[in-house]
Each structure stands twice: as structure tokens, then as C-alpha cells.
Design a protein around this motif. Structure first.
Motif, mmCIF file in Angstrom:
data_model
loop_
_atom_site.group_PDB
_atom_site.id
_atom_site.type_symbol
_atom_site.label_atom_id
_atom_site.label_comp_id
_atom_site.label_asym_id
_atom_site.label_seq_id
_atom_site.Cartn_x
_atom_site.Cartn_y
_atom_site.Cartn_z
ATOM 1 N N THR A 179 -5.862 13.157 7.629
ATOM 2 C CA THR A 179 -6.429 11.921 8.180
ATOM 3 C C THR A 179 -7.935 11.713 7.943
ATOM 4 O O THR A 179 -8.631 11.239 8.825
ATOM 5 N N THR A 180 -8.428 12.041 6.731
ATOM 6 C CA THR A 180 -9.827 11.754 6.387
ATOM 7 C C THR A 180 -10.053 10.236 6.412
ATOM 8 O O THR A 180 -9.165 9.477 6.035
ATOM 9 N N LYS A 181 -11.236 9.798 6.789
ATOM 10 C CA LYS A 181 -11.467 8.340 6.905
ATOM 11 C C LYS A 181 -12.243 7.753 5.721
ATOM 12 O O LYS A 181 -13.004 8.490 5.121
ATOM 13 N N PRO A 182 -12.133 6.476 5.390
ATOM 14 C CA PRO A 182 -11.188 5.500 5.937
ATOM 15 C C PRO A 182 -9.736 5.866 5.608
ATOM 16 O O PRO A 182 -9.401 6.156 4.473
ATOM 17 N N PHE A 183 -8.948 5.847 6.651
ATOM 18 C CA PHE A 183 -7.563 6.296 6.556
ATOM 19 C C PHE A 183 -6.615 5.093 6.715
ATOM 20 O O PHE A 183 -6.699 4.349 7.686
ATOM 21 N N ALA A 287 -9.923 2.801 0.583
ATOM 22 C CA ALA A 287 -9.453 3.935 1.386
ATOM 23 C C ALA A 287 -9.869 5.283 0.793
ATOM 24 O O ALA A 287 -10.090 5.405 -0.406
ATOM 25 N N LYS A 288 -9.981 6.286 1.680
ATOM 26 C CA LYS A 288 -10.191 7.662 1.204
ATOM 27 C C LYS A 288 -8.933 8.494 1.400
ATOM 28 O O LYS A 288 -8.726 9.502 0.740
ATOM 29 N N MET A 289 -8.109 8.089 2.360
ATOM 30 C CA MET A 289 -6.847 8.807 2.609
ATOM 31 C C MET A 289 -5.768 7.774 2.894
ATOM 32 O O MET A 289 -5.985 6.843 3.663
ATOM 33 N N ILE A 290 -4.614 7.957 2.226
ATOM 34 C CA ILE A 290 -3.504 7.023 2.447
ATOM 35 C C ILE A 290 -2.236 7.827 2.718
ATOM 36 O O ILE A 290 -1.954 8.794 2.000
ATOM 37 N N ILE A 291 -1.510 7.432 3.729
ATOM 38 C CA ILE A 291 -0.155 7.979 3.910
ATOM 39 C C ILE A 291 0.798 6.808 3.762
ATOM 40 O O ILE A 291 0.643 5.781 4.429
ATOM 41 N N TRP A 292 1.734 6.975 2.859
ATOM 42 C CA TRP A 292 2.675 5.885 2.579
ATOM 43 C C TRP A 292 4.105 6.346 2.851
ATOM 44 O O TRP A 292 4.520 7.382 2.361
ATOM 45 N N ASN A 293 4.810 5.548 3.617
ATOM 46 C CA ASN A 293 6.229 5.851 3.840
ATOM 47 C C ASN A 293 7.071 4.581 3.828
ATOM 48 O O ASN A 293 6.825 3.670 4.612
ATOM 49 N N GLY A 294 8.019 4.538 2.920
ATOM 50 C CA GLY A 294 9.008 3.457 2.926
ATOM 51 C C GLY A 294 8.670 2.312 1.985
ATOM 52 O O GLY A 294 7.520 1.873 1.902
ATOM 53 N N PRO A 295 9.685 1.814 1.246
ATOM 54 C CA PRO A 295 9.460 0.715 0.311
ATOM 55 C C PRO A 295 9.066 -0.580 1.026
ATOM 56 O O PRO A 295 9.476 -0.825 2.161
ATOM 57 N N LEU A 296 8.291 -1.418 0.332
ATOM 58 C CA LEU A 296 7.787 -2.655 0.939
ATOM 59 C C LEU A 296 8.731 -3.827 0.701
ATOM 60 O O LEU A 296 8.520 -4.933 1.208
ATOM 61 N N LYS A 313 1.144 1.301 -7.756
ATOM 62 C CA LYS A 313 0.198 1.412 -8.884
ATOM 63 C C LYS A 313 -1.229 1.478 -8.360
ATOM 64 O O LYS A 313 -2.040 2.281 -8.826
ATOM 65 N N ALA A 314 -1.532 0.600 -7.395
ATOM 66 C CA ALA A 314 -2.891 0.596 -6.826
ATOM 67 C C ALA A 314 -3.185 1.955 -6.184
ATOM 68 O O ALA A 314 -4.283 2.495 -6.338
ATOM 69 N N MET A 315 -2.207 2.522 -5.491
ATOM 70 C CA MET A 315 -2.427 3.830 -4.851
ATOM 71 C C MET A 315 -2.652 4.904 -5.901
ATOM 72 O O MET A 315 -3.518 5.753 -5.767
ATOM 73 N N SER A 316 -1.852 4.847 -6.980
ATOM 74 C CA SER A 316 -1.951 5.912 -7.990
ATOM 75 C C SER A 316 -3.300 5.846 -8.715
ATOM 76 O O SER A 316 -3.784 6.844 -9.209
ATOM 77 N N LYS A 317 -3.917 4.658 -8.740
ATOM 78 C CA LYS A 317 -5.220 4.538 -9.428
ATOM 79 C C LYS A 317 -6.398 4.713 -8.477
ATOM 80 O O LYS A 317 -7.532 4.820 -8.912
ATOM 81 N N SER A 318 -6.123 4.696 -7.180
ATOM 82 C CA SER A 318 -7.251 4.684 -6.232
ATOM 83 C C SER A 318 -7.915 6.053 -6.175
ATOM 84 O O SER A 318 -7.351 7.068 -6.565
ATOM 85 N N ARG A 319 -9.130 6.077 -5.616
ATOM 86 C CA ARG A 319 -9.855 7.350 -5.498
ATOM 87 C C ARG A 319 -9.394 8.111 -4.251
ATOM 88 O O ARG A 319 -9.838 9.221 -3.986
ATOM 89 N N ALA A 320 -8.516 7.489 -3.472
ATOM 90 C CA ALA A 320 -8.079 8.109 -2.221
ATOM 91 C C ALA A 320 -7.101 9.262 -2.464
ATOM 92 O O ALA A 320 -6.447 9.325 -3.496
#
Ligand code: 3PG
Length: 370
Positions: A179-183, A287-296, A313-320
Motif C-alpha cells: 500500500t505505498t502511496k498514491p495507492f 499512481a505509485k501502487m495499484i492493486i487490481w482485481n476483476g475485469p471492468l 495496458k495503462a497499468m503495464s506501462k505505468s511507473r507504479a
């Protein structure tokens, strides 16, 4: 959480090791889908190699699906044994009726689906004892099933010296500092009930909570937004009451879809719309930390996957740092070659959610260092 791990004192050449893995993978036209480099089968391999190097004799054991305590040929682990043979380039005989072959050090076999016996899901001690008699040491590397109080996860640890495998140790370490922030918490899927624990536990820590899938529709309905399709089949009145409460609690940080791809004739919402995709990717970029669960959206449909794909795709390219998990998600990411961009792809679906929700997982409690 400190777990017991094995050392060279515990496992020597010839030690018989009961290695619980989670090889619960989709079987399509008789073939086990191993989900690519971060799939459950691939992630089971390093511990097998570690044990083989020690000269252990390995009994791999897993469940597959839910045969309800009865033999069901469709749920045999035979296709999984084939994948292991292919990946390890050695024979992996499938063992039925506990007639394990005489293994030499470094050899292995795979026990047939543990859930063919009703004792497994009942956490039966006599079934656990039957399993334990086949080995000298128990190693659990099946994070995905640690939330189940089942015989091969829990009761068996009363009968054998028991240890956590490296995969479990890694899952616990990563998910503990998640849970590092921005989370940002991103949740999709359809049933609010299964996401409540994680929303309650991580919601207060999150800076933003992005909602998609049927879950978001429930929240939109609770917020009295006019919807193109309403109610959805899986939505329950009780969910609306819960969603209203969560809206009051987390209102300022919840990001709900502003547009939806609806199919009124089929009475469904297939996806989040383009405006929502943009809003979500904007939050992800910060974001610096993302937790993702479940298709949108409904990712099995060609008109339901664009939102999940754009956000993934955005998550895979992000610095988080991005953490996700669950068989369906891993398969989706593998199909779209996006796995590499994710920091941690948990082998657990329900187990990951339970762990992140702060629940005590029976399989982990049994391996806790005292
Ligand atoms: C999973 O797929 O999440 C694990 O293998 C656990 O399976 P289960 O939900 O059938 O217990």
C-alpha cells in the motif's frame, strides 16, 4: 508474517516430499492452459527444481475444479501431468488410488485430483493421514488455495513436518507491503459480496478506488444515476444497501464510470465507455501502487473487453508497482502479452483477496513460525 521454510537439514537425498501445488488451471479441449510464464504451472516449477536438486522424491498434489468429492473424468489431472512432463522434460506419472510408484531421488509423480475424495474439502483427518503416509515432509507452495481449510492444506500439517515453499513466502512478502502511496485500488467483476472484504480493508488506505464491471453498475444505481440497463441479473437489493453505505464512506475517492457500453436488447452492460477509460488511465498515470482485481467489462465478448484492455495496458506501462491475480486475469494478460509490465501476478484469486482483506488464511496459519 513469518513462515516456516525448509533447509538442507529437513530435506535430504531420498526424502519423500508431499508438495502441495495449485495446478487448478483451465482445461480446454483436454489440454491444460498453463497461463504463460506467470501462470500457476510455471510458477510451480522453481520449487520442484529446488527439491529435485536436494535429491527429494516428490509427490506433487493439487485439486482441479470442484468435482464434489466424486471421481469426475473431466477433472482428471492427466492433462496437467502432461504439461509438467513437457516443461520438466521427464516423466510425471499420474497416481490414482494412492499407489505411488517407487521414486528415485529427484523423480516425481502427480497425485490425481485431491477433491475426488470428499475428505479433502471436509478437512478430514483420516484423509489427511492417508496423504501424509505417502511422505516424510510436507511443503505447501499452493498460495491460491491457502484460504481453504482443506485436508491437503490444513489437516495434513498435523501429521508431517510442514513448511512453506518459496512461492508462498514471496506472495506473502509482496502482498504484505502492498500500500505505498498514491495507492489506487481498481475493482471489477460482478459480485459486490466477494469484494466487500478488500474494500473495507484497503478502501480506507486507498487514495482512489476505480470501479468497473457489474460492481460499478451497482454503485451507480445506489448513487441514483440513471442507467441504460437496470437491474442487472446478478444485482441484489442487499447490494444496493451496502453500496450506499460504501458511497457515504468512500464517496470522495470513488471513481465510477461516466459512460457505459450497454446492450439493452441483451439486458447487459458489456463494458466501461471511452470517457471512463480515459479517466481511469489518468488516475493510473499518477499512481505509485495499484492493486487490481476483476475485469471492468465482460472480457469474453469482443464488445466487452476494450475497457479492461486499455486499463491493463495503462497499468503495464505505468511507473507504479502493480499487483493483480486470479486465473481469468492472468489468462487475459497472457493473451494480450501484458504480463511483463506487472510487478506481481499473484497465483491466488480468492486467496489474494482474503489475504489483502486481512483474513487469517488456514493454510498460512498452519505454517506460521512460532
Ligand atoms: C483458485 O482457483 O482460486 C484456487 O485454485 C482455489 O480454488 P477454489 O476456489 O475452487 O477453492
Amino acid at each position: 508474517m513469518q513462515l516456516r521454510t525448509w533447509t538442507s537439514k529437513d530435506i535430504k537425498a531420498g526424502t519423500r516430499v508431499f508438495l502441495r501445488i495449485d495446478a487448478n488451471v483451465p482445461i480446454k479441449t483436454g489440454k491444460a492452459q498453463d497461463g504463460g510464464a506467470l501462470g500457476r504451472i510455471s510458477q510451480a516449477l522453481p520449487e520442484i527444481e529446488r527439491l529435485r536438486k536436494r535429491g527429494a522424491r516428490i509427490l506433487l498434489a493439487s485439486h482441479l475444479g470442484d468435482p464434489g468429492g466424486k471421481l469426475d473424468k473431466q477433472l482428471s489431472l492427466a492433462p496437467v501431468a502432461k504439461v509438467f512432463e513437457h516443461r520438466l522434460k521427464r516423466q510425471v506419472p499420474l497416481v490414482r488410488d494412492f499407489q505411488a510408484p517407487e521414486l528415485k531421488p529427484g523423480e516425481l509423480c502427480l497425485l490425481e485430483n485431491l477433491r475426488f475424495d470428499a475428505g479433502e474439502e471436509k478437512n478430514s483427518d483420516s484423509y489427511a493421514w492417508k496423504l501424509a503416509k505417502l511422505a516424510d515432509v510436507y511443503v505447501n507452495n499452493a498460495f491460491g488455495v491457502c484460504h481453504r481449510r482443506h485436508a491437503s492444506v490444513h489437516a495434513i500439517t498435523r501429521h508431517l513436518p510442514s513448511f512453506a515453499g518459496e512461492l508462498i513466502v514471496r506472495e506473502v512478502a509482496v502482498l504484505t507491503q502492498a500500500t505505498t502511496k498514491p495507492f489506487v485500488l481498481i475493482m471489477g467483476g460482478s459480485k459486490l459480496e466477494t469484494k466487500l472484504g478488500i474494500l473495507n480493508k484497503l478502501g480506507p488506505k486507498a487514495d482512489k478506488i476505480l470501479l468497473g464491471g457489474g460492481l460499478a453498475v451497482t454503485f451507480l444505481a445506489a448513487a441514483e444515476v440513471e442507467l441504460p440497463v437496470y437491474p442487472l441479473p446478478l444485482m441484489q437489493t442487499h447490494d444496493l444497501t451496502v453500496a450506499r453505505k460504501l458511497l457515504r464512506q468512500f464517496g470522495h475517492k470513488l471513481v465510477l464510470p461516466s459512460d457505459l457500453i450497454a446492450k439493452p436488447k441483451q439486458h447487459l452492460v458489456a463494458d466501461i465507455g471511452p470517457e471512463t477509460r480515459d479517466a481511469f488511465t489518468g488516475v493510473i498515470a499518477k499512481a505509485k501502487m495499484i492493486i487490481w482485481n476483476g475485469p471492468l467489462g465482460i472480457i469474453e465478448r469482443s464488445d466487452g473487453m476494450a475497457g479492461t484492455l486499455a486499463v491493463a495496458k495503462a497499468m503495464s506501462k505505468s511507473r507504479a508497482q502493480v499487483i493483480t491475480g486470479g486465473g481469468e486475469t492472468v489468462e487475459f494478460l497472457d493473451q494480450h502479452k501484458l504480463l511483463k509490465g506487472f510487478t506481481h501476478v499473484s497465483t491466488g484469486g480468492g486467496a489474494m483477496l482474503a489475504f489483502l482483506s486481512g483474513e487469517h488464511l488456514p493454510g498460512l496459519e498452519a505454517l506460521r513460525r512460532v
